[in-house]
Design a protein around this motif. Structure first.
Motif, PDB file in Angstrom:
ATOM      1  N   ASP A  56       8.140  -3.824   5.290  1.00 56.34           N
ATOM      2  CA  ASP A  56       6.830  -4.315   5.713  1.00 56.34           C
ATOM      3  C   ASP A  56       6.105  -4.835   4.473  1.00 56.34           C
ATOM      4  O   ASP A  56       5.601  -4.062   3.661  1.00 56.34           O
ATOM      5  N   VAL A  57       6.071  -6.164   4.320  1.00 56.23           N
ATOM      6  CA  VAL A  57       5.476  -6.792   3.139  1.00 56.23           C
ATOM      7  C   VAL A  57       4.043  -7.206   3.453  1.00 56.23           C
ATOM      8  O   VAL A  57       3.794  -7.908   4.439  1.00 56.23           O
ATOM      9  N   GLN A  58       3.099  -6.750   2.634  1.00 57.03           N
ATOM     10  CA  GLN A  58       1.695  -7.121   2.800  1.00 57.03           C
ATOM     11  C   GLN A  58       1.182  -7.700   1.489  1.00 57.03           C
ATOM     12  O   GLN A  58       1.435  -7.152   0.413  1.00 57.03           O
ATOM     13  N   GLU A  59       0.441  -8.814   1.597  1.00 63.04           N
ATOM     14  CA  GLU A  59       0.067  -9.606   0.424  1.00 63.04           C
ATOM     15  C   GLU A  59      -1.436  -9.558   0.176  1.00 63.04           C
ATOM     16  O   GLU A  59      -2.236  -9.595   1.117  1.00 63.04           O
ATOM     17  N   PHE A  60      -1.806  -9.522  -1.114  1.00 62.90           N
ATOM     18  CA  PHE A  60      -3.212  -9.465  -1.508  1.00 62.90           C
ATOM     19  C   PHE A  60      -3.400 -10.269  -2.788  1.00 62.90           C
ATOM     20  O   PHE A  60      -2.451 -10.477  -3.556  1.00 62.90           O
ATOM     21  N   ASN A  61      -4.625 -10.717  -3.022  1.00 64.07           N
ATOM     22  CA  ASN A  61      -4.993 -11.310  -4.301  1.00 64.07           C
ATOM     23  C   ASN A  61      -6.270 -10.633  -4.791  1.00 64.07           C
ATOM     24  O   ASN A  61      -7.008 -10.026  -4.011  1.00 64.07           O
TER      25      ASN A  61
ATOM     26  N   ARG B  46      -6.499   2.351   0.798  1.00 66.17           N
ATOM     27  CA  ARG B  46      -6.184   1.727   2.089  1.00 66.17           C
ATOM     28  C   ARG B  46      -4.854   2.236   2.648  1.00 66.17           C
ATOM     29  O   ARG B  46      -4.697   2.368   3.865  1.00 66.17           O
ATOM     30  N   PHE B  47      -3.901   2.508   1.789  1.00 63.53           N
ATOM     31  CA  PHE B  47      -2.566   2.882   2.260  1.00 63.53           C
ATOM     32  C   PHE B  47      -2.212   4.328   1.903  1.00 63.53           C
ATOM     33  O   PHE B  47      -1.027   4.652   1.768  1.00 63.53           O
ATOM     34  N   VAL B  48      -3.226   5.161   1.779  1.00 67.34           N
ATOM     35  CA  VAL B  48      -2.982   6.559   1.447  1.00 67.34           C
ATOM     36  C   VAL B  48      -2.145   7.207   2.553  1.00 67.34           C
ATOM     37  O   VAL B  48      -2.311   6.924   3.741  1.00 67.34           O
ATOM     38  N   ASN B  49      -1.223   8.060   2.174  1.00 73.56           N
ATOM     39  CA  ASN B  49      -0.342   8.785   3.093  1.00 73.56           C
ATOM     40  C   ASN B  49       0.579   7.873   3.900  1.00 73.56           C
ATOM     41  O   ASN B  49       1.134   8.281   4.920  1.00 73.56           O
ATOM     42  N   GLN B  50       0.738   6.619   3.471  1.00 75.74           N
ATOM     43  CA  GLN B  50       1.702   5.732   4.111  1.00 75.74           C
ATOM     44  C   GLN B  50       2.922   5.580   3.212  1.00 75.74           C
ATOM     45  O   GLN B  50       2.902   5.931   2.034  1.00 75.74           O
ATOM     46  N   ASN B  51       3.971   5.028   3.776  1.00 77.19           N
ATOM     47  CA  ASN B  51       5.255   4.927   3.076  1.00 77.19           C
ATOM     48  C   ASN B  51       5.272   3.695   2.176  1.00 77.19           C
ATOM     49  O   ASN B  51       5.855   2.662   2.514  1.00 77.19           O
ATOM     50  N   ILE B  52       4.591   3.806   1.016  1.00 81.82           N
ATOM     51  CA  ILE B  52       4.589   2.700   0.050  1.00 81.82           C
ATOM     52  C   ILE B  52       5.888   2.767  -0.743  1.00 81.82           C
ATOM     53  O   ILE B  52       6.145   3.722  -1.466  1.00 81.82           O
TER      54      ILE B  52
ATOM     55  N   VAL C  88       5.937  -2.857   1.068  1.00 81.25           N
ATOM     56  CA  VAL C  88       6.014  -3.576  -0.201  1.00 81.25           C
ATOM     57  C   VAL C  88       4.688  -4.323  -0.347  1.00 81.25           C
ATOM     58  O   VAL C  88       4.406  -5.270   0.400  1.00 81.25           O
ATOM     59  N   LEU C  89       3.852  -3.875  -1.277  1.00 82.78           N
ATOM     60  CA  LEU C  89       2.532  -4.471  -1.487  1.00 82.78           C
ATOM     61  C   LEU C  89       2.623  -5.489  -2.618  1.00 82.78           C
ATOM     62  O   LEU C  89       3.080  -5.172  -3.721  1.00 82.78           O
TER      63      LEU C  89
ATOM     64  N   PHE D  14      -0.211   5.834  -8.002  1.00 86.44           N
ATOM     65  CA  PHE D  14       0.852   5.368  -7.110  1.00 86.44           C
ATOM     66  C   PHE D  14       2.126   6.151  -7.420  1.00 86.44           C
ATOM     67  O   PHE D  14       2.547   6.253  -8.571  1.00 86.44           O
ATOM     68  N   LYS D  15       2.743   6.696  -6.382  1.00 82.33           N
ATOM     69  CA  LYS D  15       3.954   7.508  -6.548  1.00 82.33           C
ATOM     70  C   LYS D  15       5.206   6.698  -6.252  1.00 82.33           C
ATOM     71  O   LYS D  15       6.255   7.260  -5.945  1.00 82.33           O
ATOM     72  N   ASN D  16       5.110   5.386  -6.320  1.00 84.80           N
ATOM     73  CA  ASN D  16       6.237   4.502  -6.018  1.00 84.80           C
ATOM     74  C   ASN D  16       6.513   3.606  -7.219  1.00 84.80           C
ATOM     75  O   ASN D  16       5.782   3.615  -8.207  1.00 84.80           O
ATOM     76  N   SER D  17       7.569   2.830  -7.111  1.00 88.64           N
ATOM     77  CA  SER D  17       7.931   1.909  -8.191  1.00 88.64           C
ATOM     78  C   SER D  17       6.975   0.722  -8.216  1.00 88.64           C
ATOM     79  O   SER D  17       6.598   0.190  -7.172  1.00 88.64           O
TER      80      SER D  17
END
Length: 709
Positions: free
Chosen positions: A131-136, A166-172, A78-79, A196-199
Motif C-alpha cells: 500500500d503506497v501512499q505519497e506526500f510532499n 497519522r499512521f500510528v499502530n499501522q503496518n508501516i 510504503v510512505l 519510526f520502527k521501520n526501514s
C-alpha cells in the motif's frame, strides 16, 4: 478477511456437553420407546430430531460461548515523502539536464522532475502487495507528489511527526524520503526519524559541493534600541568557491549608506562574523538593508541581502515583579518580558518594597503573595497602575478575592489540581498566532487552586482550564478593567514546565514569549493615557502571514468604547493604498488585513468620538522569505545517518530504479495479519432459535401427517 467460529465454555465445565446430549437421548427415547403407528424409518428420524432439539435447549440453559476469530491481513505501508521546497530546483547541478525519458541510469544526477516521475512509478512497480501512499512537504505536510518546488520553508521534522501520528499502530513497512537534507524550520529530523520502527530509504537530491556563492548566513541584533545610543549588529558573511574575491558589505538606513567595508575571502569555504556598530539617531521604526555585492558566476543572488528593522525608543516601559519566595516561574516571566527590549523588569521581594517607588512602574506583577504581604501592597492597588496576579499554592485566596474583581475563587482550603490550558475563541483584547494557540493547548498542566470559580467579564478569558479531558468553564488566564485599571489573573503556577516542553518539542520559546509579551503589552498599552491607540501584533510580518492590527478608543473617563467606526489606510512604498474598516470585538477593535505583498507600509487610522477627531499612525513591514537560498550545499550526511540508524539505505537519484527491489527483499517488510477475537453467548444467536423452531415444526408436521397428533 477470514472468519473462524468455535464453542468455548468459559467458566462452565465442558463436561456439560455430553450430559446435555445424554439428556436429549433419554428424552427422545422416553418419548418414542413405546410402539406407535409409525414406521421404523419415521420413528428413528423423529427420535433424532427430538434428541437434537432437547440437547440444544439444554445447552442454551448451560450458556456456553461462541468464539469468533477474524483474521484481517494488512498490506505493508510504503510512505513516500518528497521535498517540495525551493532549494530542490534552486541549486541543481549542470549535469541534471541529462534525463532519460524512461528514468534509467545516466551520467550525473537526474532532474527533480524525473525523480518525482520515478517515485510516482513506485506504486506500479510494487504492485498490489504493498500500500503506497505519497506526500510532499515544505513548511507543512501535504498529500500527493508535487513538481511545483515553491515552498519557502522546509520543516522535515514536522512532516515526519505528522506522518508518525497519522499512521500510528499501522503496518508501516518502509519510508522513502526524497530531499536534499536541508531544513530551516523545526528541530533536527534525526530525532523524529528515530520514532519510526521501520526501514527508511533516503533519496539524496542536490549536490554536496558548495557552489560559487556569497551570502549573508545570519544576523544577530536587538530589535529595539534607545534614542541616542549605539547598538551592535553581528553579521555572518559566507563565501564558497570564491577564494581571492572580496566580500563588499554595505549597510544602508532608509536608503542612506551608514557603513561599508571589504572583507577578503581567504578560502573556498569561508565564514567570518562581522560586528558593526550603528547609532540610533532617529526615533521610530528604522529600516536597515544589509547587502553583499555579487560576483561573477555566482549561483544565487537572492541570499546576498537581508533587511532588519530596529524600533528606536526614547523610554522603556518598567515592570515590577513582586514575590515572597523563589520559584522557577519568576525567571520564565522575566526572560519572556525582557525579550522585548521595550520593557525593563525589576524583580523584588515584597519585604524590600519600602525601597521601591511603585509609581515609577507601568505594570506590577504579584507572584503568589500570602496574607502577610497584603498590607504592603495596598498602596500599589490603589494607585491604579495595571496589575497582574499570579495565583499559586502560596496565595492567600481571601485577600486575593478582596483585592480584585476579575476572578473569585471559593475554596474551603487551598488545594491544587492539575489544569491544562484551553485557548478560547471569544477573547478579543488581543490576538495570539494560530501556532502559539496550538502549542499552548498541548503544553503540560499548571497547578491551579481547587474550588469553584466566579465568572470573569464576558470575553475576558483567554485561557480556560481543562481538567484531564474535560473542558471546564473555570478561567486559567483572564483580564478585566476596573475603573480604568487593567487587571490580569493567571490561576496557576508552573510556567517553567511550558518553557521546557516547548523547547524540547520545537527548539524555541516562541509561544511562551508571545503569550507573556502580548499580556504585558495589553496591560501597559494605555499607561501613557492616550485616547486612541493603534498597534500591530508585531512590527515585521513574514511573507504570506496575515497582518493583524488592534485599536483601542477611550472616552473622557478613560473607559474603553467602540461605538464609532475606525478606518485605516495602509500605503505601500509603491504608492498603492489599502483601506479597511476595523471590526468591533468586545470593547475594542481588531483587523485581520489578510496577506499583503512584500514591502514597507505606513498606516493612518482615524476615528471620531463626539466632536473630537483622533488619528494614529505607524509602520509595518512584510518581509520576504529567502531561507531556501541560504544553503547551497546539500546535506547528504544527514540523510545517510537517518537511513543507517533505521536499517535502510541512502540512494542517489540514479539508483531509484533499485528501490522497489530493495523493498521486496527486505524481510522486515511483510503483510501483517491482525487477529480479532469476539465472544458471544449462544443464546444471543438468533439463528439457533430458528433451527429449533424448524425442527419442532418438522416433527409436528410428520406426526400430524401420520395421525399421531
Amino acid at each position: 478477511m477470514l472468519f473462524l467460529f468455535s464453542i468455548t465454555w468459559g467458566t462452565v465445565s465442558g463436561w456439560w456437553a455430553p450430559a446435555c446430549l445424554v439428556l436429549g437421548l433419554l428424552y427422545a427415547w422416553g418419548f418414542y420407546r413405546q410402539p406407535v403407528n409409525l414406521s421404523n424409518k419415521f420413528r428413528y428420524g423423529l427420535f433424532v430430531v427430538r434428541a437434537i432439539v432437547v440437547t440444544v435447549i439444554a445447552l442454551l440453559l448451560v450458556s456456553p460461548l461462541v468464539k469468533s476469530v477474524s483474521y484481517n491481513p494488512q498490506k505493508p505501508l510504503v510512505l513516500v515523502l518528497q521535498d517540495n521546497s525551493q532549494s530542490i530546483k534552486m541549486f541543481r547541478t549542470a549535469s541534471e539536464a541529462k534525463v532519460s525519458p524512461t528514468g534509467g541510469d545516466l551520467e550525473g544526477a537526474q532532474t527533480a522532475n524525473a525523480v518525482i516521475d520515478q517515485l510516482a512509478a513506485l506504486k506500479q512497480q510494487l504492485g498490489d502487495t504493498y500500500d503506497v501512499q505519497e506526500f510532499n512537504f515544505d513548511k507543512y505536510l501535504n498529500s500527493g507528489l508535487s513538481k511545483n518546488f515553491n515552498g519557502k520553508q522546509t520543516n522535515l521534522s514536522n512532516a515526519l511527526h505528522q506522518l508518525n501520528d497519522r499512521f500510528v499502530n499501522q503496518n508501516i513497512g518502509a519510508l522513502v524520503i526524497a530531499t536534499d537534507g536541508l531544513y530551516n524550520q523545526g528541530s533536527d529530523p534525526q530525532y523524529e526519524a528515530k520514532n519510526f520502527k521501520n526501514s527508511i530509504y533516503t533519496i539524496a537530491l542536490g549536490d554536496t559541493v558548495a557552489k560559487r556563492d556569497l551570502l549573508i548566513g545570519n544576523i544577530n541584533y536587538n530589535k529595539t534600541a534607545f534614542l541616542g545610543n549605539d547598538f551592535e549588529v553581528e553579521i555572518l558573511a559566507e563565501a564558497y568557491q570564491s577564494k581571492g574575491e572580496n566580500i563588499r558589505l554595505n549597510i544602508t538606513e532608509d536608503g542612506k549608506q551608514v557603513n561599508s567595508q571589504s572583507i577578503p575571502v581567504t578560502s573556498n569555504s569561508f565564514q567570518k562574523q562581522v560586528t558593526v556598530k550603528l547609532n540610533a539617531d532617529k526615533k521610530g521604526l528604522r529600516k536597515f538593508n544589509i547587502s553583499i555585492t555579487s560576483v561573477k558566476n555566482e549561483i544565487s543572488t537572492q541570499n546576498n541581502s537581508e533587511t532588519i528593522y530596529v524600533d528606536v525608543l526614547d523610554a522603556k516601559q518598567k515592570v515590577l515583579l513582586l514575590y515572597e519566595a523563589p520559584h522557577p516561574d519568576i525567571s520564565v516571566i522575566r526572560q519572556a518580558i525582557e525579550n522585548n527590549r521595550n520593557y525593563e523588569v525589576k524583580v523584588s521581594l515584597v519585604a524590600d518594597l519600602s525601597t521601591i517607588k511603585p509609581a515609577d512602574y507601568n505594570l506590577v506583577i504579584f507572584y503568589q503573595l500570602s496574607a502577610a504581604s497584603n498590607g504592603a501592597i495596598q498602596n500599589i492597588i490603589k494607585s491604579k497602575v495595571p496589575l497582574w496576579y499570579v495565583v499559586g499554592a502560596q496565595t492567600d485566596l481571601n485577600n486575593f478575592n478582596s483585592n480584585q474583581k476579575v476572578v473569585r475563587i471559593s475554596s474551603g482550603r487551598l488545594e491544587m489540581q492539575e489544569a491544562f490550558a484551553q485557548p478560547t475563541t471569544d477573547f478579543t483584547a488581543f490576538t495570539l498566532s494560530d501556532s502559539s494557540r496550538k502549542k499552548i493547548s498541548s503544553f503540560p498542566q499548571l497547578l491551579a487552586p481547587y474550588g469553584s470559580y466566579g465568572s470573569p467579564p464576558a470575553g475576558g478569558v483567554l485561557l480556560k482550564q481543562r481538567i484531564g479531558n474535560v473542558e471546564t468553564t473555570f478561567p486559567l488566564l483572564s483580564f478585566g478593567d476596573e475603573a480604568g485599571q487593567r487587571v490580569a489573573v493567571l490561576n496557576g503556577e508552573g510556567l517553567w514546565r511550558w518553557q521546557l516542553a516547548e523547547y524540547q518539542a520545537y527548539g524555541n520559546h516562541h509561544a511562551v514569549e508571545e503569550l507573556l509579551s502580548q499580556c504585558v503589552q495589553y496591560l501597559t498599552a494605555n499607561a501613557n493615557r492616550q485616547r486612541f491607540i493603534v498597534y500591530t501584533a508585531k512590527h515585521v510580518f513574514d511573507e504570506g502571514e496575515n497582518v493583524l492590527i488592534n485599536a483601542e478608543l477611550y472616552n473622557d473617563a478613560l473607559e474603553l468604547v467602540n461605538t464609532p467606526d475606525v478606518r485605516i489606510e495602509l500605503k505601500s512604498e509603491a504608492g498603492k493604498n489599502y483601506s479597511f474598516l476595523f471590526s468591533r470585538n468586545d470593547k475594542s477593535y481588531q483587523l485581520d488585513a489578510g496577506t499583503l505583498p512584500v514591502g514597507e507600509y505606513n498606516y493612518t487610522a482615524t476615528t471620531k468620538n463626539g466632536a473630537k477627531q483622533f488619528t494614529a499612525t505607524g509602520q509595518l513591514t512584510v518581509k520576504p522569505l529567502n531561507l531556501e537560498s541560504r544553503q547551497s550545499a546539500a546535506n547528504h550526511q544527514l540523510l545517510n545517518t537517518i537511513a543507517k540508524q533505521s536499517g535502510g539505505q541512502m540512494l542517489q537519484p540514479s539508483q531509484i530504479n533499485q528501490l522497489a527491489t530493495l523493498i521486496r527483499k527486505n524481510g522486515n517488510i511483510k503483510t501483517v495479519v491482525y487477529e480479532d477475537k469476539h465472544y458471544n453467548d449462544v443464546i444471543d444467536l438468533k439463528w439457533v432459535f430458528v433451527v429449533i423452531l424448524i425442527l419442532l415444526s418438522l416433527e409436528w408436521f410428520l406426526r400430524k401427517r401420520e395421525g399421531e397428533v
